[in-house]
Write a protein that holds these residues in place. Structure first.
Motif, short mmCIF file in Angstrom:
data_model
loop_
_atom_site.label_atom_id
_atom_site.label_comp_id
_atom_site.label_asym_id
_atom_site.label_seq_id
_atom_site.Cartn_x
_atom_site.Cartn_y
_atom_site.Cartn_z
N ALA A 145 65.15 35.47 -22.09
CA ALA A 145 64.57 34.22 -22.90
C ALA A 145 63.97 33.98 -22.09
O ALA A 145 63.17 34.47 -20.70
N VAL A 146 62.27 33.21 -23.05
CA VAL A 146 61.15 33.12 -21.73
C VAL A 146 60.59 31.66 -21.67
O VAL A 146 60.81 30.99 -22.67
N ALA A 147 60.34 31.47 -20.89
CA ALA A 147 59.33 30.21 -20.65
C ALA A 147 58.09 29.99 -19.84
O ALA A 147 58.35 30.70 -18.82
N HIS A 148 57.75 29.51 -20.30
CA HIS A 148 55.93 28.77 -19.74
C HIS A 148 56.02 27.59 -19.32
O HIS A 148 56.58 26.45 -20.50
N ALA A 149 55.37 27.36 -18.37
CA ALA A 149 55.50 25.29 -18.17
C ALA A 149 53.97 25.12 -17.97
O ALA A 149 53.45 26.09 -16.83
N THR A 150 53.60 24.29 -18.05
CA THR A 150 51.93 23.58 -17.41
C THR A 150 52.14 22.85 -17.24
O THR A 150 52.88 21.62 -18.00
N VAL A 151 52.32 21.67 -15.86
CA VAL A 151 52.28 20.02 -15.54
C VAL A 151 50.48 20.20 -15.01
O VAL A 151 50.32 20.22 -14.45
N LEU A 152 50.53 18.50 -15.24
CA LEU A 152 49.20 17.71 -14.93
C LEU A 152 49.81 16.58 -14.02
O LEU A 152 50.90 16.23 -14.24
N LEU A 153 49.16 16.92 -12.59
CA LEU A 153 49.45 15.51 -11.60
C LEU A 153 48.17 15.04 -10.84
O LEU A 153 47.47 15.58 -11.36
N GLU A 154 48.46 13.11 -11.01
CA GLU A 154 47.81 13.03 -10.27
C GLU A 154 48.12 12.18 -9.00
O GLU A 154 49.57 11.93 -8.83
N SER A 155 46.87 12.00 -7.73
CA SER A 155 47.06 11.28 -6.78
C SER A 155 47.80 9.82 -7.03
O SER A 155 47.47 9.33 -7.55
N VAL A 156 48.69 9.58 -5.86
CA VAL A 156 49.28 8.10 -5.88
C VAL A 156 48.42 7.73 -4.61
O VAL A 156 48.64 8.32 -3.48
N LYS A 157 47.80 6.22 -4.81
CA LYS A 157 47.35 5.60 -3.43
C LYS A 157 48.35 5.06 -2.94
O LYS A 157 48.76 4.30 -3.91
N LEU A 158 48.08 5.28 -1.74
CA LEU A 158 49.32 4.59 -0.91
C LEU A 158 49.14 3.07 -0.46
O LEU A 158 50.14 2.22 -1.05
N ALA A 159 48.47 2.26 -1.11
CA ALA A 159 47.88 0.69 -1.14
C ALA A 159 48.43 0.69 -2.75
O ALA A 159 49.08 -0.70 -2.50
N ASP A 160 48.40 1.30 -3.46
CA ASP A 160 49.24 0.89 -4.86
C ASP A 160 50.46 0.63 -4.80
O ASP A 160 51.72 0.09 -4.79
N GLN A 161 50.88 1.65 -3.73
CA GLN A 161 52.50 2.30 -2.97
C GLN A 161 52.45 0.95 -2.60
O GLN A 161 54.21 0.05 -2.81
N THR A 162 52.34 0.25 -1.84
CA THR A 162 52.63 -0.82 -0.74
C THR A 162 52.62 -1.98 -1.45
O THR A 162 53.34 -2.87 -1.69
#
Length: 204
Positions: A145-162
């Motif tokens: 069994a073989v698996a390939h995976a691709t992910v896309l990430l984006e940065s999270v702004k601290l101001a948005d989090q707070t």
């Protein structure tokens, strides 16, 4: 806003007498996947993709096969560590796309359940997870069994989090969160994180 891409790959041979788990989903099949852990080829590939996206090494860096602690380990532990590394680096998942290559069992009938399970483990919506299945025609890989995976990430702004925290939490709750982020010591040894070793040659 910064974006990062990660790619992961893994493969395991089928083996009789062990349970088959793919994408955190138990599957009825006479053979499971051989591996030092539970052999979950899909979670392993996703874990490597996440770690690679934030330049944090690979699954072997955190969970070496030579370490008996990870013998038969649940691969969800590995994925949790990768998600922690992504969060510490200041990113969140946009989407994940994967390909499973195997002769059997057939993945298409259970792809929907697998997508929901993987989405749950990643903390994203099922629509943000792609799972495709292919057969290894002409590759002589019927027992693998073989698996390939691709992910896309984006940065999270601290101001948005707070800002989001302020909308749902009181002052005391926010204060506790900030103290934990800034001054708290977190024990991550159980998750397999590697801490840099002291090198006396660094003293000049």
């Amino acid at each position: 806003m910064g974006m990062r891409i990660g790619y992961g790959f893994d493969s395991h041979a089928f083996k009789a007498g062990v349970p088959l788990v793919i994408g955190g989903l138990p599957i009825e099949h006479p053979e499971g996947l051989a591996g030092h852990s539970d052999g979950d080829v899909l979670l392993h590939a996703i874990t490597d993709a996440l770690l690679g996206a934030v330049s944090a090494g690979d699954i072997g860096t955190f969970f070496p096969p030579s370490d008996p602690r990870w013998k038969g380990a649940d691969s969800r532990v590995f994925l949790k560590t990768a998600l922690e590394e992504v969060a510490v680096a200041g990113y969140k998942i946009v989407n994940v796309d994967t390909v499973l290559v195997m002769s059997k069992p057939k993945i298409v009938p259970i792809a929907g359940d697998m997508r929901e399970r993987v989405a749950e483990l990643l903390g994203v919506k099922p629509g943000d997870v792609g799972i495709k299945a292919k057969t290894p025609e002409g590759l002589n890989q019927d027992g693998v069994a073989v698996a390939h995976a691709t992910v896309l990430l984006e940065s999270v702004k601290l101001a948005d989090q707070t800002g989001r925290m302020a909308a749902v939490a009181d002052v005391d709750e926010i204060d506790q969160v900030v103290k934990g982020l800034v001054g708290g010591a977190h024990d991550v040894s159980a998750l397999g994180r590697k801490r840099p070793t002291f090198n006396p040659d660094d003293l000049t």
